[in-house]
Design a protein around this motif. Sequence first.
Motif, mmCIF file in Angstrom:
data_model
loop_
_atom_site.group_PDB
_atom_site.id
_atom_site.type_symbol
_atom_site.label_atom_id
_atom_site.label_comp_id
_atom_site.label_asym_id
_atom_site.label_seq_id
_atom_site.Cartn_x
_atom_site.Cartn_y
_atom_site.Cartn_z
ATOM 1 N N GLU A 127 0.858 -1.190 0.000
ATOM 2 C CA GLU A 127 0.000 0.000 0.000
ATOM 3 C C GLU A 127 0.889 1.233 0.000
ATOM 4 O O GLU A 127 1.975 1.228 0.575
ATOM 5 N N THR A 129 0.780 5.544 0.586
ATOM 6 C CA THR A 129 0.031 6.719 1.039
ATOM 7 C C THR A 129 0.869 7.960 0.771
ATOM 8 O O THR A 129 2.008 7.861 0.304
ATOM 9 N N ASP A 130 0.339 9.118 1.106
ATOM 10 C CA ASP A 130 1.085 10.365 0.935
ATOM 11 C C ASP A 130 2.304 10.427 1.840
ATOM 12 O O ASP A 130 3.279 11.098 1.528
ATOM 13 N N ASN A 131 2.260 9.743 2.989
ATOM 14 C CA ASN A 131 3.332 9.826 3.977
ATOM 15 C C ASN A 131 4.277 8.636 3.993
ATOM 16 O O ASN A 131 5.294 8.668 4.663
ATOM 17 N N THR A 134 3.291 0.602 2.972
ATOM 18 C CA THR A 134 3.268 -0.653 3.705
ATOM 19 C C THR A 134 4.128 -1.623 2.912
ATOM 20 O O THR A 134 3.855 -1.876 1.736
ATOM 21 N N ASP A 143 4.258 -0.877 8.328
ATOM 22 C CA ASP A 143 4.144 0.470 7.786
ATOM 23 C C ASP A 143 5.467 1.207 7.932
ATOM 24 O O ASP A 143 6.176 1.053 8.930
ATOM 25 N N THR A 145 7.195 5.197 7.156
ATOM 26 C CA THR A 145 7.035 6.568 6.682
ATOM 27 C C THR A 145 8.251 6.916 5.823
ATOM 28 O O THR A 145 9.337 6.353 6.010
#
Length: 158
Positions: A127, A129-131, A134, A143, A145
Amino acid sequence: MAQAKNQALLDILNPIIAAQGLLLWDLKIKQVGGQKTVEVLVDLPDHQNISMAQITDFTRLVNEALDEAPVDPVPGEYMLDIASPGMDRSLVEPWHYAWAQEGNLAITIAFFAAKDGQKQWTGEIAELTDNGLTLESEQQKFDVTFDEIAKAIVAVQF
């Protein structure tokens, strides 16, 4: 990425990149010792590999455009280095991670601090995300960052 680094140089490169159907992977202007180097990494979109002939054609067009530019976008003497990002390309920008995820490519991440006892993990992006992302390795899924990542590359697998 390159936008903030040298817009004048991008203004010269972008039309050539578009006309050649290429993808600008990265643009760096480096100073090592007394030598300034402009590094341009290009590839083909959609996970295709660029050929040496295509890099040669692109290099010729860039050299011509830089010679004809009314104002030098990189003041002073410099060496122009145009290449492919390679199979084990660095992942720096968020869109680089999206590119790796789209291609179902394994990546290797080196962390600033150990994560679950290791400073390096290899896996696929489950996955994005913007930050961060995963990462799913053979052992686990966790996860990450973007701030935790010291370096990330596409993991070359044979």
